[in-house]
Scaffold this active site. Structure first.
Site, PDB file in Angstrom:
ATOM      1  N   LYS A  32      25.607  16.258 -98.706  1.00  0.00           N
ATOM      2  CA  LYS A  32      26.479  16.719 -97.556  1.00  0.00           C
ATOM      3  C   LYS A  32      26.721  15.528 -96.891  1.00  0.00           C
ATOM      4  CE  LYS A  32      24.774  18.862 -93.732  1.00  0.00           C
ATOM      5  NZ  LYS A  32      25.262  18.200 -92.680  1.00  0.00           N
ATOM      6  N   ASP A  59      31.125  18.502 -94.937  1.00  0.00           N
ATOM      7  CA  ASP A  59      30.707  19.307 -93.592  1.00  0.00           C
ATOM      8  C   ASP A  59      31.594  18.785 -92.184  1.00  0.00           C
ATOM      9  OD1 ASP A  59      29.238  20.824 -91.684  1.00  0.00           O
ATOM     10  OD2 ASP A  59      27.654  19.481 -91.828  1.00  0.00           O
ATOM     11  N   LYS A  61      33.350  20.899 -90.740  1.00  0.00           N
ATOM     12  CA  LYS A  61      33.937  22.329 -89.632  1.00  0.00           C
ATOM     13  C   LYS A  61      35.054  22.270 -89.079  1.00  0.00           C
ATOM     14  CE  LYS A  61      28.876  22.542 -88.582  1.00  0.00           C
ATOM     15  NZ  LYS A  61      28.147  21.048 -89.039  1.00  0.00           N
ATOM     16  N   PHE A  62      36.049  22.257 -89.881  1.00  0.00           N
ATOM     17  CA  PHE A  62      37.563  22.383 -89.344  1.00  0.00           C
ATOM     18  C   PHE A  62      37.617  23.492 -88.405  1.00  0.00           C
ATOM     19  CE2 PHE A  62      38.707  20.253 -93.716  1.00  0.00           C
ATOM     20  CZ  PHE A  62      38.679  18.809 -93.051  1.00  0.00           C
ATOM     21  N   ASP A  64      40.989  24.644 -85.891  1.00  0.00           N
ATOM     22  CA  ASP A  64      42.362  24.304 -85.289  1.00  0.00           C
ATOM     23  C   ASP A  64      43.193  25.444 -85.782  1.00  0.00           C
ATOM     24  OD1 ASP A  64      44.481  22.851 -84.293  1.00  0.00           O
ATOM     25  OD2 ASP A  64      43.209  20.916 -84.647  1.00  0.00           O
ATOM     26  N   ILE A  65      44.535  25.183 -85.439  1.00  0.00           N
ATOM     27  CA  ILE A  65      45.670  26.352 -85.753  1.00  0.00           C
ATOM     28  C   ILE A  65      45.646  26.447 -87.240  1.00  0.00           C
ATOM     29  CG2 ILE A  65      46.835  25.959 -83.345  1.00  0.00           C
ATOM     30  CD1 ILE A  65      49.029  24.305 -85.002  1.00  0.00           C
ATOM     31  N   THR A 119      23.569  26.948 -84.249  1.00  0.00           N
ATOM     32  CA  THR A 119      21.986  27.356 -84.209  1.00  0.00           C
ATOM     33  C   THR A 119      21.550  26.684 -82.807  1.00  0.00           C
ATOM     34  OG1 THR A 119      21.345  25.503 -85.643  1.00  0.00           O
ATOM     35  CG2 THR A 119      21.411  27.884 -86.349  1.00  0.00           C
ATOM     36  N   GLN A 189      14.713  20.231 -84.953  1.00  0.00           N
ATOM     37  CA  GLN A 189      14.912  21.557 -85.578  1.00  0.00           C
ATOM     38  C   GLN A 189      13.871  22.461 -84.500  1.00  0.00           C
ATOM     39  OE1 GLN A 189      17.409  22.745 -87.137  1.00  0.00           O
ATOM     40  NE2 GLN A 189      17.822  20.788 -88.633  1.00  0.00           N
ATOM     41  N   ARG A 210      16.314  15.115 -93.126  1.00  0.00           N
ATOM     42  CA  ARG A 210      15.280  14.009 -93.209  1.00  0.00           C
ATOM     43  C   ARG A 210      14.088  14.079 -93.948  1.00  0.00           C
ATOM     44  NH1 ARG A 210      16.349  14.722 -86.875  1.00  0.00           N
ATOM     45  NH2 ARG A 210      16.763  16.890 -87.762  1.00  0.00           N
TER      46      ARG A 210
HETATM   47  O1  C5P Z   1      17.390  16.395 -91.079  1.00  0.00           O
HETATM   48  P1  C5P Z   1      17.514  17.773 -91.316  1.00  0.00           P
HETATM   49  O2  C5P Z   1      17.116  18.561 -92.337  1.00  0.00           O
HETATM   50  O3  C5P Z   1      17.100  18.412 -89.902  1.00  0.00           O
HETATM   51  O4  C5P Z   1      19.210  18.207 -91.379  1.00  0.00           O
HETATM   52  C1  C5P Z   1      19.645  19.261 -91.148  1.00  0.00           C
HETATM   53  C2  C5P Z   1      21.280  19.189 -91.561  1.00  0.00           C
HETATM   54  O5  C5P Z   1      21.820  20.166 -91.369  1.00  0.00           O
HETATM   55  C3  C5P Z   1      21.787  18.088 -90.517  1.00  0.00           C
HETATM   56  O6  C5P Z   1      23.080  17.427 -91.158  1.00  0.00           O
HETATM   57  C4  C5P Z   1      22.435  19.028 -89.452  1.00  0.00           C
HETATM   58  O7  C5P Z   1      23.643  18.473 -88.923  1.00  0.00           O
HETATM   59  C5  C5P Z   1      22.759  20.270 -90.389  1.00  0.00           C
HETATM   60  N1  C5P Z   1      22.869  21.532 -89.627  1.00  0.00           N
HETATM   61  C6  C5P Z   1      21.650  21.972 -88.941  1.00  0.00           C
HETATM   62  N2  C5P Z   1      21.875  23.196 -88.078  1.00  0.00           N
HETATM   63  C7  C5P Z   1      22.973  23.943 -88.129  1.00  0.00           C
HETATM   64  C8  C5P Z   1      23.984  23.468 -88.801  1.00  0.00           C
HETATM   65  C9  C5P Z   1      23.984  22.029 -89.662  1.00  0.00           C
HETATM   66  O8  C5P Z   1      20.618  21.395 -88.937  1.00  0.00           O
HETATM   67  N3  C5P Z   1      23.037  25.064 -87.739  1.00  0.00           N
END
Ligand code: C5P
Length: 233
Positions: A32, A59, A61-62, A64-65, A119, A189, A210
């Site tokens: 991604k 990723d 996340k567009f 817009d119009i 989230t 998270q 990560r």
């Molecule tokens: O490092 P980690 O496993 O936390 O990365 C999660 C990935 O998923 C990151 O790129 C983060 O921006 C993305 N993401 C997220 N939660 C969301 C949407 C996207 O963690 N609700």
């Protein structure tokens, strides 16, 4: 389904991303590319990662119009990405136009995925922007709107997948970040779900950053994730 792990390339430079990719096998994972890496390294990196054999989830996340989003989606598809996403709160017409922009590409078209409610947002944040509904209810409402607009699926928390699976078609794709094994640090998270539980709850693809990108041996960490979910449905 194979290759269910999507590795989040959350890096500041193309060099850092490429260093990681050299250690990974494109037949065992997808990747991604989000706003940070795309802003610094641009379409050239996306093309180079694709030509190295990796399926790329763009990723961005567009939101817009409808005209702007459908044109952005079309040029992203022309890059050859495997999956891309748009914000469901851009509305039905925006999502429908985005889908129509991909129609001429036939089976080679990327998967088009909706982002429901981030989230990071809680009920109070929604109230501040005029949404008097719980995040869970709003996620369900927007996921249905994504389906009605003909999108292929949504990004959602692995904690929401069981609810969404209850009323969405089986072939509607659920892509879930926030995945951690018990031994992994949760980092920032808030609500994490294990890889096996996420698949059992109905996730199709797990976004993992990560725990793999910061591992001493990223390829070993990927293999562990893949072994854990092999055969789980
Ligand atoms: O490092 P980690 O496993 O936390 O990365 C999660 C990935 O998923 C990151 O790129 C983060 O921006 C993305 N993401 C997220 N939660 C969301 C949407 C996207 O963690 N609700």
């Amino acid at each position: 389904m194979s290759k269910r792990i999507i590795i989040a390339l959350d890096f500041e430079t193309a060099h850092q991303a490429q260093k990681l990719l050299q250690q990974l096998d494109p037949t065992l994972c997808r990747v991604k590319i989000g706003k940070e890496l795309f802003t610094t390294a641009g379409p050239a990196l996306v093309s180079s990662v694709i030509s190295d054999g990796f399926d790329v989830f763009l990723d961005l996340k567009f939101h817009d119009i409808p005209n702007t989003v459908s044109r952005a989606v079309k040029v992203a598809a022309d890059l050859g990405v495997w999956m891309l996403n748009i914000h469901a709160s851009g509305g039905f017409t925006m999502m429908e136009q985005a889908r129509l922009a991909l129609e001429g590409l036939g089976t080679e078209r990327p998967m088009l995925i909706g982002v429901t409610i981030l989230t990071s947002l809680v009920a109070e944040d929604l109230l501040q922007i005029g949404i008097n509904r719980s995040p869970e209810d709003q996620v369900s409402k927007l996921a249905l709107l994504c389906k009605d607009a003909g999108l292929d699926g949504v990004v959602c928390s692995a904690a929401e997948t069981r609810t969404l699976r209850g009323f969405l078609p089986q072939d509607f794709c659920l892509v879930t970040p926030g995945i951690r094994r018990p031994e992994d640090s949760a980092d920032d998270q808030k609500r994490v779900v294990g890889p096996v539980e996420a698949i059992q709850n109905g996730s199709n693809y797990l976004v993992v950053g990560r725990p793999i990108t910061r591992a001493d041996k990223p390829n070993d960490a990927l293999n562990e994730f893949n072994s854990a979910i092999a055969g789980v449905s």
